[in-house]
Design an enzyme around this catalytic site. Structure first.
Site, PDB file in Angstrom:
ATOM      1  N   PHE A 261     104.766  -7.639  57.824  1.00 22.65           N
ATOM      2  CA  PHE A 261     103.563  -8.288  57.290  1.00 22.65           C
ATOM      3  C   PHE A 261     103.520  -9.791  57.583  1.00 22.65           C
ATOM      4  O   PHE A 261     102.454 -10.390  57.586  1.00 22.65           O
ATOM      5  CB  PHE A 261     103.530  -8.141  55.767  1.00 22.65           C
ATOM      6  CG  PHE A 261     103.240  -6.748  55.271  1.00 22.65           C
ATOM      7  CD1 PHE A 261     102.097  -6.078  55.664  1.00 22.65           C
ATOM      8  CD2 PHE A 261     104.096  -6.120  54.374  1.00 22.65           C
ATOM      9  CE1 PHE A 261     101.801  -4.810  55.176  1.00 22.65           C
ATOM     10  CE2 PHE A 261     103.817  -4.849  53.886  1.00 22.65           C
ATOM     11  CZ  PHE A 261     102.673  -4.197  54.285  1.00 22.65           C
ATOM     12  N   SER A 292     102.154  -0.164  62.917  1.00 21.01           N
ATOM     13  CA  SER A 292     101.986  -1.363  62.083  1.00 21.01           C
ATOM     14  C   SER A 292     102.447  -1.027  60.680  1.00 21.01           C
ATOM     15  O   SER A 292     102.493   0.143  60.302  1.00 21.01           O
ATOM     16  CB  SER A 292     100.512  -1.765  62.024  1.00 21.01           C
ATOM     17  OG  SER A 292      99.821  -0.935  61.107  1.00 21.01           O
ATOM     18  N   ASP A 293     102.773  -2.034  59.888  1.00 21.31           N
ATOM     19  CA  ASP A 293     102.955  -1.751  58.465  1.00 21.31           C
ATOM     20  C   ASP A 293     101.563  -1.534  57.849  1.00 21.31           C
ATOM     21  O   ASP A 293     100.529  -1.748  58.488  1.00 21.31           O
ATOM     22  CB  ASP A 293     103.739  -2.878  57.762  1.00 21.31           C
ATOM     23  CG  ASP A 293     104.369  -2.378  56.449  1.00 21.31           C
ATOM     24  OD1 ASP A 293     104.022  -1.275  55.981  1.00 21.31           O
ATOM     25  OD2 ASP A 293     105.215  -3.097  55.869  1.00 21.31           O
ATOM     26  N   TYR A 294     101.577  -1.134  56.612  1.00 23.15           N
ATOM     27  CA  TYR A 294     100.386  -0.745  55.855  1.00 23.15           C
ATOM     28  C   TYR A 294      99.291  -1.827  55.918  1.00 23.15           C
ATOM     29  O   TYR A 294      99.480  -2.912  55.378  1.00 23.15           O
ATOM     30  CB  TYR A 294     100.850  -0.568  54.414  1.00 23.15           C
ATOM     31  CG  TYR A 294     100.023   0.300  53.518  1.00 23.15           C
ATOM     32  CD1 TYR A 294     100.439   1.581  53.191  1.00 23.15           C
ATOM     33  CD2 TYR A 294      98.850  -0.178  52.960  1.00 23.15           C
ATOM     34  CE1 TYR A 294      99.698   2.371  52.333  1.00 23.15           C
ATOM     35  CE2 TYR A 294      98.108   0.608  52.101  1.00 23.15           C
ATOM     36  CZ  TYR A 294      98.541   1.889  51.790  1.00 23.15           C
ATOM     37  OH  TYR A 294      97.820   2.659  50.930  1.00 23.15           O
ATOM     38  N   ALA A 296      98.622  -3.814  58.099  1.00 16.88           N
ATOM     39  CA  ALA A 296      99.073  -5.096  58.677  1.00 16.88           C
ATOM     40  C   ALA A 296      98.127  -5.592  59.774  1.00 16.88           C
ATOM     41  O   ALA A 296      97.986  -6.801  59.965  1.00 16.88           O
ATOM     42  CB  ALA A 296     100.495  -4.969  59.204  1.00 16.88           C
TER      43      ALA A 296
END
Ligand code: NOJ
Length: 763
Positions: A261, A292-294, A296
């Site tokens: 993030f 990607s992260d959540y 992001a």
């Protein structure tokens, strides 16, 4: 002109691959059997529309699919080919139904990949990763990951968002518990073991799952220890202090990687081309897929680097293949493709990586192979698996103080367990999947089991925190959470006064650390401090049993207790494992993978720091105009690598096979370690190196090797380490990985502070 030709080729290729959306383009069993992996994926790609390829990049979460998963909006998206995978799905039946939609009802029939945060166990819950790192035993991480994979793969899951290998030097950061602590070498060893455990040597085996190393990169260095905050440091500091565990995971063959993030150098990590292209793909040769992260990708808009289309373009160009949650790829990539901002080849490469992962997992051959509820019923959470969790826990809890041998408990008739965490079973499972916390054993029962004829009494003693809101937010018991302080204390003192020894179960509840749970104060809440003071005032021996997701600042309480055993968030067998150590059935052996500060203001604090031009003199407590504080020492309460046992060890006779090393030679470092106490034990012998002079300033010491040695009472062993030039290398100002000739100190000891040293020269 060149551009025009390329885009004409692109259009031609696109036209060649254009397939009518009505065609049934599903693969056949014969195709799968006849073709090599590359031929098979080529064949699929040639039949897929651009939209379907982009669909593979989309990772929505499971959400509400009731009452009929096949009629849910998510199923419709899968049917339309808009979904590459889903995560955090609950229950194997729903996985089967949604997978059926993907395979039988979508035009192209590509199975979806099912992810989950299986980070410290599935049904068998292990103690949190930071704790497991304190065992300095990669085999423990590997065993835990293996069992996690065997269990999760019965529940439809084939992809786990683990390991988290972010180096963390700042305990304010709540996610410290998810990684392996502050040291890059230990972190790298753990990363390799974790990946091996999840993936085994054949991903297509239905009992192995794909790992996803996270969060790339440098997420643990968030400013002020505050989650999601910016990170800024030099590239050489990053490479030397933080990047090794990610590299190790890649080297171990991790199948996927998750971005982080945070920003780095003013660029969000999810769109950072040096991190994602230059280092990850070119330097390390990573060929798995990147997710990607959540949200992001979406958050890059908040970071302030572009609008939705621009950030989608930036992330995609950096090689982020899959968009978790945001739907930005879904909304933007086709537009970007039509506007010639991304190419056909770029879409194909990303899609190839997604299909390749699914192929390797065996999903094309059997999309349901991870849906084996029957195996789950028989093989998950078995006594055998739970016993592994218990053993690992006993090797991960750290004994930090033990005055006058108050532990192990002996000759006691009555024990009082007192504290807000003494009977909170929900705090035991550790992060992410909390299983059925209420079935966890209580500590009192576990102690009674092991201490025949001893009376074990319990009192809560105090509220978790002074602040009512904090208490409400961070306890799982939402009903009647607050007790009357005076009354709680009165009962506690009453219970304590009849006891021979007091066990004070205090610290953090599980929800006080983790994602989005940064703390600005690592000191115990005042309620707990007052309880410790009152227990101390009884004059009885007090054992602090510290439940926590991170190092805490115990300067005020440490002098008031006789022993401290840190038991973290302990996992399925927490209570039994704690009892094993308290009673001495098992001798503690773990050492801290992360420094315990004296006070919060010392953070970030870590053993492998630089020296400064004005270092403190060793005995001084304060000197003006040198690098120190006017109010507290520089030293932590407990340094990295620190941990006691019920026996003692003596280190002597540190020696080298040669005082000179050349590029091709190996030096053997030997030290004699004697168990000088009365019980058998396991000691973690640590070796550090200090490079005296080099082109960029060296850390005061760096862990280079460690060994766990079992020693019977009275036994001496010679512990040997082989050193070669590879272990002396670092990233210089040009980011070349080099060793520079000169003098080096080798330091060996039971922790990063109490070492003996000897010198050699690299020619
Ligand atoms: C956000 C977290 O940062 C990450 O670690 C996790 O894997 C995802 N959410 C998915 O739950």
């Amino acid at each position: 002109m060149k551009l025009r030709i390329i885009s004409l080729i692109t259009i031609a290729l696109a036209a060649a691959s254009a397939v009518s959306a009505k065609d049934d383009a599903r693969y056949t069993r014969a195709e799968l059997e006849k073709k090599t992996k590359t031929e098979f994926i080529d064949g699929l790609l040639s039949r897929m529309t651009i939209e379907e390829k982009i669909g593979q990049f989309n990772l929505p979460s499971y959400g509400n699919v009731k009452p009929d998963p096949k009629k849910s909006p998510l199923a419709d998206r899968i049917r339309r080919g808009e979904v590459g995978g889903i995560f955090n799905i609950n229950g194997v039946d729903d996985v089967i139904k949604l997978q059926e939609v993907a395979v039988k009802e979508s035009r192209i029939g590509i199975p979806i990949i099912i992810g989950a945060d299986v980070c410290s166990g599935y049904e068998t819950r292990f103690t949190m990763p930071l704790a497991m790192a304190c065992s300095f035993k990669p085999a423990n991480l590997e065993a835990a990951a293996r069992i996690s994979a065997e269990e999760a793969s019965t529940g439809g899951i084939c992809w786990t968002y683990s390991p988290m290998v972010d180096v963390s030097r700042d305990a304010r950061w709540g996610r410290s518990r998810e990684g392996a602590g502050e040291d890059p070498l230990l972190g790298a060893d753990m990363a390799r073991a974790w990946v091996r455990g999840y993936q085994g040597d054949n991903l297509a085996d239905p009992t192995t799952i794909m790992a996803c190393v996270k969060h790339y990169a440098l997420y643990g260095a968030a400013e002020s220890g505050r989650d999601y905050n910016p990170v800024d440091m030099s590239r050489q500091a990053a490479m030397n202090g933080f990047m090794e565990p990610y590299r190790a995971a890649v080297e171990a063959g991790v199948g996927s990687l998750m971005t982080s993030f945070n920003e780095f150098e003013g660029i969000p990590a999810t769109g950072h081309s040096w991190l994602l292209r230059d280092v990850l793909r070119s330097r390390w040769g990573f060929d798995g897929f990147v997710v990607s992260d959540y949200t992001a990708i979406q958050e890059m808009v908040n970071h302030g680097v572009g609008n939705a289309d621009e950030v989608a373009l930036q992330a995609f160009k950096c090689g982020v293949d899959m968009d978790m949650i945001a739907d930005y790829y879904h909304d933007s990539l086709l537009k970007l493709y039509n506007a010639n901002k991304i190419t056909f080849e770029e879409i194909d490469s990303a899609c190839r990586r997604m299909l390749s992962a699914k192929y390797d997992l065996g999903l094309f051959h059997n999309p349901y192979q991870y849906c084996d509820a029957e195996r789950g019923k028989k093989e998950n959470r078995t006594a055998e698996k739970l016993s592994v969790a218990r053993r690992i826990a006993t090797e991960s809890y750290v004994l930090m103080k033990n005055e006058d041998g108050v532990l192990p408990l002996k000759n006691n008739k009555r024990i009082a367990i007192i504290g807000p965490l003494a009977d909170v079973r929900a705090d035991m499972p550790a992060m992410w999947r909390d299983g059925s916390a209420t079935t966890y054993r209580g500590l009192a029962d576990a102690l009674r089991d092991q201490l025949d004829g001893v009376e074990v009494a319990y009192a809560r003693g105090c509220n978790l925190a002074d602040d009512e809101k904090m208490e409400y937010n961070f306890t799982d018991n939402k009903n009647n959470v607050r007790g009357n302080e005076a009354e709680l204390l009165r009962v506690a003192i009453d219970v304590a006064s009849g006891a021979d020894v007091i066990i004070a179960a205090i610290g953090e509840s599980a929800s006080m650390s983790g994602e989005g749970a940064s703390r600005a104060t690592l000191e115990l809440p005042d309620t707990q401090r007052r309880l410790i003071e009152a227990l101390h005032a009884t004059g009885k021996p007090v054992v602090m049993l510290l439940f926590t997701g991170r190092p805490l600042a115990l300067q005020r309480e440490e002098p008031l207790v006789d022993a401290i055993l840190t038991v973290w968030e302990g996992g399925s067998k927490a209570a039994d494992a704690i009892a094993d150590l308290l009673t001495g059935r098992v001798n503690p052996s773990a050492k801290l993978a992360m420094t315990f500060p004296l006070v919060t203001g010392q953070c970030p604090i870590y053993y492998n720091h630089k020296r400064t031009g004005r270092p403190m003199a060793p005995e001084a407590w304060y000197t003006r105009y040198v690098s120190n504080y006017i109010d507290v020492p520089n030293e932590p309460l407990y340094p990295f690598g620190y941990g006691l046992s019920y026996t003692t060890y003596d280190y002597s006779n540190l020696r080298l096979s040669s005082a000179e090393m050349t590029a091709g030679s190996t030096i053997t470092v030997s030290v004699d370690v004697k168990n000088t106490g009365n019980v058998d034990g396991e000691e973690i012998v640590q070796l550090y190196i200090h490079d005296r002079i080099r082109s960029i300033t060296p850390p005061v010491k760096e862990l280079k090797a460690y060994k766990r040695v079992a020693l019977k009472a009275g036994e001496t062993a010679t512990v040997r380490f082989d050193l070669d030039v590879e272990m002396l290398k670092f990233y210089n100002a040009d980011l070349d990985f080099v060793a520079e000739p000169g003098e080096f100190d080798v330091m060996v000891g039971p922790n990063s502070r109490d070492t003996q040293s000897i010198m050699f020269t690299l020619k």
